[in-house]
Write a protein that holds these residues in place. Sequence first.
Motif, PDB file in Angstrom:
ATOM      1  N   ASN A 123       0.841  -1.195   0.000  1.00  0.00           N
ATOM      2  CA  ASN A 123       0.000   0.000   0.000  1.00  0.00           C
ATOM      3  C   ASN A 123       0.880   1.250   0.000  1.00  0.00           C
ATOM      4  O   ASN A 123       1.944   1.281   0.627  1.00  0.00           O
ATOM      5  N   GLY A 124       0.446   2.256  -0.676  1.00  0.00           N
ATOM      6  CA  GLY A 124       1.126   3.543  -0.667  1.00  0.00           C
ATOM      7  C   GLY A 124       0.122   4.663  -0.842  1.00  0.00           C
ATOM      8  O   GLY A 124      -0.813   4.550  -1.636  1.00  0.00           O
ATOM      9  N   SER A 125       0.294   5.750  -0.092  1.00  0.00           N
ATOM     10  CA  SER A 125      -0.675   6.839  -0.179  1.00  0.00           C
ATOM     11  C   SER A 125      -0.023   8.151   0.262  1.00  0.00           C
ATOM     12  O   SER A 125       0.951   8.166   1.019  1.00  0.00           O
ATOM     13  N   TYR A 126      -0.573   9.240  -0.235  1.00  0.00           N
ATOM     14  CA  TYR A 126      -0.172  10.590   0.202  1.00  0.00           C
ATOM     15  C   TYR A 126      -1.435  11.394   0.461  1.00  0.00           C
ATOM     16  O   TYR A 126      -2.355  11.425  -0.375  1.00  0.00           O
ATOM     17  N   THR A 127      -1.456  12.082   1.632  1.00  0.00           N
ATOM     18  CA  THR A 127      -2.619  12.881   2.022  1.00  0.00           C
ATOM     19  C   THR A 127      -2.135  14.232   2.561  1.00  0.00           C
ATOM     20  O   THR A 127      -1.175  14.275   3.342  1.00  0.00           O
TER      21      THR A 127
ATOM     22  N   LEU B 227       2.606  10.894   4.210  1.00  0.00           N
ATOM     23  CA  LEU B 227       3.095   9.950   3.199  1.00  0.00           C
ATOM     24  C   LEU B 227       3.296   8.601   3.870  1.00  0.00           C
ATOM     25  O   LEU B 227       4.084   8.470   4.804  1.00  0.00           O
ATOM     26  N   LYS B 228       2.529   7.592   3.382  1.00  0.00           N
ATOM     27  CA  LYS B 228       2.569   6.271   4.015  1.00  0.00           C
ATOM     28  C   LYS B 228       2.954   5.201   2.995  1.00  0.00           C
ATOM     29  O   LYS B 228       2.609   5.291   1.814  1.00  0.00           O
ATOM     30  N   SER B 229       3.636   4.177   3.479  1.00  0.00           N
ATOM     31  CA  SER B 229       3.989   2.998   2.681  1.00  0.00           C
ATOM     32  C   SER B 229       3.963   1.797   3.604  1.00  0.00           C
ATOM     33  O   SER B 229       4.658   1.784   4.638  1.00  0.00           O
TER      34      SER B 229
END
Length: 456
Positions: A74-78, A132-134
């Motif tokens: 999973n990867g995301s930026y908020t 920023l998550k991974s």
Amino acid sequence: MKINSLKISILCFLYAVLAPLPSLAQELDPALEILIQKGLEKSRSININQLNAQQAQVDQNLAKAVFLPKITLNGSYTRLNDDITFDDDTQNLLLATQKLLIKEAAGIPFNAAFPANIPLQEVNPLQNKNILKSSVDVDWVLFSGFEATNAIKAARHKEASLNYAGMAEKDRIVVNIIETYDKLALVNASEQVLAASEDYLRDQEYFVKKAIENGLGTPIHRKRIELAQQQLAARQLEFSHNKTLLIEVLQQLTGEEKEILQALAPNLTALPSNEMATEKRNEIKALEEAERATAYKAKMDRNHTVPKVALKGHYEFRENDLSLFDPRWYAGVGIKWTLFDGGQSRLKSQKSKLEGEKYREQIEEAEELIALSIVKAELSYEASLQNSRIAQKEIELAEATFELVNKQHKNDLASITEVLDALKDLERANFQLQESYFGQRRAVTTLLHAKGLLNY
């Protein structure tokens, strides 16, 4: 020495008599075997059935894949409108607590003022506005409540059912090719009979011509010969058309080139029929496997309410943007138990059981029809043998009659009409013999097919 030779001769004779007669596979012409293989390779229905069997294999693999761990990256930026922080009172409390700890560490009295030259650390926000998550997630089914296990078994029996259905389809195609090939052999044999009649007519034509030249015959005799020749030509044309149609059928069944099919010269030979034990037909095996597949499907539907156990794991690759409440990793085991699903599992299981009962009825019906087809094939074979014996006797009688009438005609004791009638009787008897051979071969093929003993 003579006694030993006699013993060896007797043993050889007994072995030849008592040895089992050859099977259909050993009686097939090499050309017919090639056509059968080409027909099986060309068949669209067999290819479709094989694709369905491959789909059943994929269903098995899908059911087995339930027990494999699923790993997801999973990867995301908020971006938030602002950082998430404590309220002012809480921040003031944390700063005051920080001052007390510093004064205590520096030995400053409690009531003394806090030195202005000592910096204070700002209170960190609960969550930065740029996130920023991974991470990676692991989901692993440890126990499916027997649903996946029964699904695997159901798909395995479905594959077996499709394989047996494909074998039954192959038998049907082989029987069709053999019958068409034998029809072509019957046409060839009939053409040979007509060729013999043509030779007889040519001899009669020459005799009548000489008789007219010598004043012993009339033109009406010649016209009768010409009429018989035209009737023979019409029959030859009919058989030629039949041969063309049969070659078209064989070409459609096998995909073989027409030039090769036109060059075939099949012969009609009598096939022996042995007393053979009946084996289970592929159609019955296919229905039985389908019945087993529905039984396991019913179990799979019924086990929907059995508890399921799964493992769940999570790991964060980056710590910088984690909030104060977010863990770096976690792992756990969970259980899912459907206590009541509105009766859907029970109804689906009941539907699968009814489907299995339908297959059982089809099995019993097919067994009755197969038993009837065996009896019909045996009776047809006995009738074809009797017809062959009758046709042989008719040929002997027709040949003798034709020779007698022909001699009488040459001695002016019989008319040309009697000669032509005798020739027609001989021709008809030869046709009946060839048709009896064809019926005999078809009866044996049908009998082997009905008993599940068709080898090719």
